[in-house]
Design a protein around this motif. Structure first.
Motif, short mmCIF file in Angstrom:
data_model
loop_
_atom_site.label_atom_id
_atom_site.label_comp_id
_atom_site.label_asym_id
_atom_site.label_seq_id
_atom_site.Cartn_x
_atom_site.Cartn_y
_atom_site.Cartn_z
N ALA A 71 2.23 -17.29 -0.53
CA ALA A 71 2.86 -15.96 -0.57
C ALA A 71 4.37 -16.09 -0.78
CB ALA A 71 2.57 -15.21 0.72
N PRO A 72 4.99 -15.05 -1.36
CA PRO A 72 6.44 -15.10 -1.58
C PRO A 72 7.21 -14.71 -0.32
CG PRO A 72 5.59 -13.03 -2.40
CD PRO A 72 4.39 -13.82 -1.90
N SER A 73 8.51 -14.93 -0.37
CA SER A 73 9.41 -14.44 0.66
C SER A 73 10.24 -13.30 0.09
CB SER A 73 10.33 -15.56 1.15
OG SER A 73 11.31 -15.04 2.04
N ASP A 74 10.49 -12.28 0.91
CA ASP A 74 11.38 -11.21 0.49
C ASP A 74 12.70 -11.27 1.25
OD1 ASP A 74 10.61 -10.40 3.01
OD2 ASP A 74 9.70 -8.51 2.36
N ASP A 75 12.98 -12.43 1.84
CA ASP A 75 14.20 -12.64 2.63
C ASP A 75 14.94 -13.85 2.08
OD1 ASP A 75 16.21 -13.04 4.47
OD2 ASP A 75 14.90 -13.00 6.22
N HIS A 76 16.12 -13.64 1.48
CA HIS A 76 16.85 -14.74 0.86
C HIS A 76 17.38 -15.73 1.89
CE1 HIS A 76 20.20 -12.00 1.92
NE2 HIS A 76 20.90 -13.11 2.04
N ASP A 120 28.28 -14.16 -11.21
CA ASP A 120 28.52 -12.73 -11.02
C ASP A 120 27.24 -12.04 -10.54
OD1 ASP A 120 29.15 -10.06 -11.16
OD2 ASP A 120 30.06 -10.17 -13.15
N PRO A 121 27.01 -11.96 -9.21
CA PRO A 121 25.78 -11.33 -8.72
C PRO A 121 25.65 -9.87 -9.14
CG PRO A 121 26.88 -12.57 -6.97
CD PRO A 121 27.83 -12.51 -8.13
N ALA A 122 26.77 -9.15 -9.20
CA ALA A 122 26.70 -7.73 -9.57
C ALA A 122 26.16 -7.57 -10.98
CB ALA A 122 28.08 -7.09 -9.46
N ALA A 123 26.56 -8.46 -11.89
CA ALA A 123 26.04 -8.40 -13.25
C ALA A 123 24.55 -8.75 -13.29
CB ALA A 123 26.82 -9.36 -14.15
N LEU A 124 24.12 -9.68 -12.46
CA LEU A 124 22.70 -10.03 -12.40
C LEU A 124 21.87 -8.85 -11.93
CD1 LEU A 124 22.58 -13.67 -10.97
CD2 LEU A 124 21.80 -12.91 -13.22
N ILE A 125 22.39 -8.13 -10.94
CA ILE A 125 21.65 -6.99 -10.40
C ILE A 125 21.31 -5.99 -11.51
CG2 ILE A 125 21.91 -4.92 -8.96
CD1 ILE A 125 23.38 -6.70 -6.94
N GLU A 126 22.22 -5.80 -12.44
CA GLU A 126 22.01 -4.84 -13.52
C GLU A 126 20.93 -5.30 -14.50
OE1 GLU A 126 23.40 -1.81 -13.71
OE2 GLU A 126 24.14 -2.34 -11.71
N PHE A 171 10.48 -16.17 -4.31
CA PHE A 171 11.05 -14.94 -3.77
C PHE A 171 10.61 -13.74 -4.60
CE2 PHE A 171 13.86 -18.36 -2.49
CZ PHE A 171 14.08 -18.09 -1.14
N THR A 172 10.51 -12.60 -3.92
CA THR A 172 10.17 -11.35 -4.58
C THR A 172 11.12 -10.25 -4.14
OG1 THR A 172 8.38 -9.78 -5.03
CG2 THR A 172 8.49 -10.65 -2.81
N GLY A 173 11.49 -9.39 -5.07
CA GLY A 173 12.41 -8.29 -4.78
C GLY A 173 13.83 -8.63 -5.18
N ARG A 174 14.52 -7.65 -5.76
CA ARG A 174 15.86 -7.90 -6.29
C ARG A 174 16.83 -8.36 -5.20
NH1 ARG A 174 17.16 -3.36 -10.07
NH2 ARG A 174 17.33 -2.16 -8.16
N VAL A 233 18.56 -11.96 -5.80
CA VAL A 233 20.01 -12.03 -5.99
C VAL A 233 20.67 -12.66 -4.77
CG1 VAL A 233 22.11 -10.69 -6.35
CG2 VAL A 233 20.02 -10.11 -7.61
N GLY A 234 20.17 -12.35 -3.59
CA GLY A 234 20.73 -12.95 -2.39
C GLY A 234 20.58 -14.46 -2.38
#
Length: 320
Positions: free
Chosen positions: A86-91, A215-221, A238-241, A245-246
């Motif tokens: 299973a994935p993790s949703d916690d970075h 640049d994490p902000a650019a990745l988020i986009e 990992f799963t979830g943005r 990104v974290g």
């Protein structure tokens, strides 16, 4: 006696699509290249006995398939991390140690699968998306062969039965079981709503630039809210943005640490990755393959294996 020149002229045009076929069966571009070589050696030895009762293409596929089935008798399946747990949703979760003993799935460079012939490009790249290749590894070898020959390559049931030296009923039964197993494993998106080629290249360029700038902000986009990240040989994924990104921001991206060369693999946008090792030198690190849905990234599969880089026609090191 037929000449070597005649054999080469007739058989060589099929090499890219046979490579794609062996890759679907094995899940490894390195092993696929070896088995294509073995296929051509076997075909060359038997060429005098080829009587033309089937097409040369079908004859070569029969030899390639039998060669792959023999190889798979002694080789385990090649998974990706998402196929093992299973994935993790916690970075903040610490990644598990690398599982170097696992024979992980490998990407396939588009450049190896099509040559210069547009028709060969289409034939060879059919059915090589990572989701399908990963799903195929869940099937027993013979079911894998039947499904790829029937559903990907569109050979008729009678042709597949002849190629595998079995009956049409056996082929139909194996195909039903293979389709059922794939359905149980989950959807395999072969016709994703991807942007056009210009938009794909622009997205890839933006992704590479965001990594280079850390640049994490650019990745988020660029990422979907439900984006997934896996990084064989690391079994943690990992799963979830927020988690993806974290993790990247906290543990991976740093200014000047990475250089990426845009490429294509498995019919998808990809980049060959280099990591700074000092004194302006960047060492090969691996290959990232992006799965797109719409104009955003739905999955990042980072194959952290420097041994993959030469298959993409690039050097093991770059200098700035």
């Amino acid at each position: 006696m037929r000449s070597d020149t005649e054999f080469a002229a007739l058989a060589e045009p099929f090499r890219p699509e046979l490579l794609a076929h062996c890759y679907r069966m094995l899940g490894s571009i390195h092993e696929a290249e070896d088995l294509v070589q073995e296929t051509y050696l076997r075909a060359w030895r038997a060429f005098d006995r080829f009587e033309g009762r089937s097409s040369l293409r079908r004859w070569l596929y029969a030899i390639a398939t039998r060669t792959c089935l023999t190889a798979l008798e002694t080789r385990p399946r090649r998974p990706v991390p998402s196929g093992l747990g299973a994935p993790s949703d916690d970075h903040r979760v610490a990644p598990a140690p690398d599982e170097t003993a696992v024979p992980w799935l490998q990407p396939a460079p588009d450049a190896l699968l099509g040559g210069d012939d547009p028709a060969a490009v289409v034939a060879a790249r059919a059915g090589v998306r990572l989701a399908l290749i990963a799903a195929l590894q869940l099937l027993p070898a013979r079911q894998r062969a039947v499904l790829t020959l029937r559903d990907v390559l569109a050979f008729r049931t009678a042709e597949v039965a002849e190629m595998l030296d079995t009956t049409a009923a056996a082929v139909d039964g194996a195909l039903r079981r293979a389709r059922t197993r794939l359905a149980e494993a989950g959807p395999v998106e072969e016709d994703l709503a991807e942007p056009d080629e210009d938009a794909r290249r622009a997205l890839l360029d933006d992704y590479v630039a965001a990594f280079a700038r850390a640049d994490p902000a650019a990745l988020i986009e660029l990422l979907r809210a439900d984006v997934e990240l896996e990084m064989p040989p690391t079994p943690t994924w990992f799963t979830g943005r927020d988690a993806v990104v974290g993790f990247l921001a906290g543990r991976v991206i740093r200014p000047g640490l990475w250089r990426m060369v845009p490429s294509r693999a498995n019919g998808q946008p990809a980049c060959v990755v280099y990591r700074r090792s000092g004194a302006g030198r960047y060492e090969a690190y691996g290959v990232q393959v992006l799965t797109l849905i719409g104009a955003r990234v739905a999955r990042i599969t980072s194959f952290n294996d420097p041994g993959l880089v030469p298959a993409f026609g690039l050097t093991p090191a770059l200098t700035s």
